[in-house]
Scaffold this active site. Structure first.
Site, short mmCIF file in Angstrom:
data_model
loop_
_atom_site.label_atom_id
_atom_site.label_comp_id
_atom_site.label_asym_id
_atom_site.label_seq_id
_atom_site.Cartn_x
_atom_site.Cartn_y
_atom_site.Cartn_z
N ASP A 89 1.24 2.28 9.30
CA ASP A 89 2.00 3.59 9.39
C ASP A 89 3.02 3.37 10.01
OD1 ASP A 89 2.59 6.09 9.06
OD2 ASP A 89 1.23 6.90 10.48
N ASP A 282 9.33 7.70 5.36
CA ASP A 282 8.06 7.79 5.57
C ASP A 282 6.72 7.24 4.40
OD1 ASP A 282 5.46 8.53 6.72
OD2 ASP A 282 5.75 10.68 6.50
#
Ligand SMILES: *[C@@H]1O[C@H](CO)[C@@H](O)[C@H](O)[C@H]1NC(C)=O
Ligand SMILES: *[C@@H]1O[C@H](CO)[C@@H](O)[C@H](O)[C@H]1NC(C)=O
Ligand SMILES: *[C@@H]1O[C@H](CO)[C@@H](O)[C@H](O)[C@H]1NC(C)=O
Ligand SMILES: *[C@@H]1O[C@H](CO)[C@@H](O)[C@H](O)[C@H]1NC(C)=O
Ligand SMILES: *[C@@H]1O[C@H](CO)[C@@H](O)[C@H](O)[C@H]1NC(C)=O
Ligand SMILES: *[C@@H]1O[C@H](CO)[C@@H](O)[C@H](O)[C@H]1NC(C)=O
Length: 480
Positions: A89, A282
């Site tokens: 992430d 993202d």
């Protein structure tokens, strides 16, 4: 007007996990140390719902990004090594893992079985750091327990005493490998402590890489390989020249991967121009979220049917073969996203392809309205871009991706500020919308780095999602 009858989830969305090592050629006389892994694809039940939870607070904070991300890597922790699959992430900054004795992991369905868990007392190299590890999510879920350190190995590169969290209490079945700015560690934001060296930073400190910078190549929606390179770039994985842009600070602090979007075009027609809009890169977001007016214009042109209750739109699946591209300009470069990358498969809970009223097959469109939330360039954009995240210099370098690249030419990212073969964009536009302005805006600082090397993690995508679907393993969620 078409209406939809949908009870669906997206099958085509990928998340990756590390699957196998690949050989990286030597660079010059001193071979850089390279970590290399690959990944598999797994279906995400109801990505729109997922994204919503991430976005509900309006801005994406480290603690919000931990619940579900899309890319998996294999790693081992401890002595002897315990194997885990971790969500990779870019939007968060802590590594944390589950422990098998948590209430969640002890459930009869063994939810932690897939990703694995960690037993501290089974490792001779485990060391206790403190009890202030606590991440929580906007939907009320979270993980808390101890910060500890132990030996961590990823793709053959081993770090001693890497700090991470153990979720003695947890509501997420998979551990997270957050690789964002150290300032976003929950130890900083929550416990008010100094930042520790998270994985990309620890690689620099240990001399495995020269600079806290990494490259992410997600590759095609339909492809079987992708990669992340810590401390390196692979010049065979993109087209043209990497162009370097300043990360935009939020309230004077560099903490998120925000860059300035200046124009959007569809099929050569302008959707928006002269923009100075901050957008968040993202990888943990499945879809791309843009301002409502831009999205409406795009929907009108592709005949998308917006479902306000889902917060997303449906398009005929045949749009995937349309040759128009959706182009995103960032002063420079322009990244083109083909319709095939924006049209995502849907499967109903009964395993059928959903249809519009007229019988035409319906797919999910990869762009949705941001509303009052953060503008996010998620995976539907990122798969078309090769992105270098240079945390030390607060810079992002971008180029059009080369899908399914079969050759490799890994170059080390050296200390200092320059990227091999990259061009700094002159007169790049500073964001005036989508950020809280502050003194740090656009001000790149040069980090102190030392030693050299490249650590690479290659990812291969499998048809795991489809396998799961046909095996009926996934619990189908309803788009609402
Ligand atoms: C990643 O871990 C999983 C689970 O142990 C395993 O099935 C898979 O083969 C691993 N990939 C590699 C290349 O080690
Ligand atoms: C390890 O074992 C000791 C002794 O049984 C115990 O006190 C401690 O809580 C355990 N630590 C962890 C992290 O489980
Ligand atoms: C973690 O933080 C949340 C929110 O501040 C709090 O409600 C919870 O009690 C904390 N958990 C632990 C174990 O400290
Ligand atoms: C990349 O490879 C996948 C799997 O072989 C294929 O489906 C896809 O069309 C390829 N993409 C491009 C752009 O060639
Ligand atoms: C592709 O889609 C655009 C926008 O809907 C449309 O204007 C164009 O005619 C389509 N092209 C083809 C080849 O179908
Ligand atoms: C950037 O930072 C330096 C050093 O802190 C400062 O002197 C300079 O004014 C800053 N520039 C901008 C544009 O904020």
């Amino acid at each position: 007007m078409k209406t939809t009858e949908l009870c669906a989830l997206v099958a085509g969305l990928a998340y990756f996990e590390v699957a196998h090592a690949r050989n990286i050629p030597n660079i010059g006389q001193t071979a850089p140390k390279v970590v290399s892994l690959s990944t598999q694809r797994k279906g995400i039940p109801n990505p729109v719902h997922r994204d919503r939870l991430r976005r509900r607070a309006g801005s994406v904070e480290a603690s919000l990004d931990n619940q579900e991300t899309l890319y998996f890597v294999n790693a081992t922790i401890g002595t002897p090594a315990q194997s885990l699959r971790l969500h990779l992430d870019t939007g968060s900054s802590d590594l944390w893992v589950n422990t098998p004795s948590s209430t969640l992991c002890e459930e009869r369905s063994q939810p932690c079985g897939y990703a694995g868990s960690y037993v501290a007392n089974s490792s001779s190299t485990y060391e206790y750091v403190g009890d202030w590890f606590n991440i929580s999510y906007v939907d009320g879920s979270g993980a808390s327990g101890d910060y500890v350190s132990d030996t961590f190995t990823i793709g053959g590169t081993t770090l001693d005493r890497l700090q991470f969290g153990i979720g003695y209490t947890s509501t997420s079945a998979q551990g997270i490998l957050g690789i964002g700015y150290p300032v976003n560690e929950v130890q900083v934001g929550r416990a008010g402590k100094d930042a520790y060296d998270n994985l990309p930073k620890a690689m620099v400190t240990a001399g495995k890489t020269a600079r806290n910078a990494y490259s992410l190549w997600l590759n095609d929606l339909d492809a079987s390989t992708g990669s992340i390179l810590f401390g390196g770039i692979d010049t065979e994985q993109y087209m043209g020249t990497l162009q370097t842009l300043p990360i935009q600070a939020n309230a004077g602090v560099f903490s998120e991967f925000l860059i300035t979007l200046t124009a959007v075009d569809l099929g050569g027609q302008s959707i928006a121009k002269n923009q100075a809009l901050a957008v968040l890169l993202d990888s943990g977001s499945s879809l791309t979220y843009l301002p409502n007016d831009m999205v409406q214009t795009i929907y009108d042109q592709v005949s998308a049917e917006y479902d306000s209750s889902a917060g997303a739109a449906y398009v005929p699946c045949s749009l995937a073969s349309n040759t128009s591209t959706l182009d995103f300009t960032f002063t420079s470069p322009k990244i083109s996203v083909t319709m095939g990358e924006l049209v995502l498969d849907l499967v109903t809970s009964g395993g059928r392809q959903p249809t519009f009223n007229d019988g035409e097959a319906a797919c999910l469109f990869g762009v949705a309205p941001a509303g009052s939330g953060t503008n996010v360039l998620g995976d539907t954009f990122l798969r078309s871009a090769y992105v270098v995240y240079d945390i030390d210099n607060n810079q992002i370098s971008l180029a059009q991706t080369k899908f399914n690249a079969t050759t490799s030419n890994v170059k080390e990212i050296p200390t200092g500020t320059s990227l091999p073969g990259a061009t700094v964009v002159s007169n790049s536009v500073a964001a005036t919308e989508g950020v809280i302005s502050g003194s740090g805006n656009g001000n790149a600082s040069v980090g102190n780095t030392k030693s050299s090397g490249v650590a690479s993690v290659a990812m291969s995508v499998s048809t795991y999602a489809l396998a799961l679907l046909s095996a009926g393993v996934t619990t189908y969620a309803t788009l609402y």
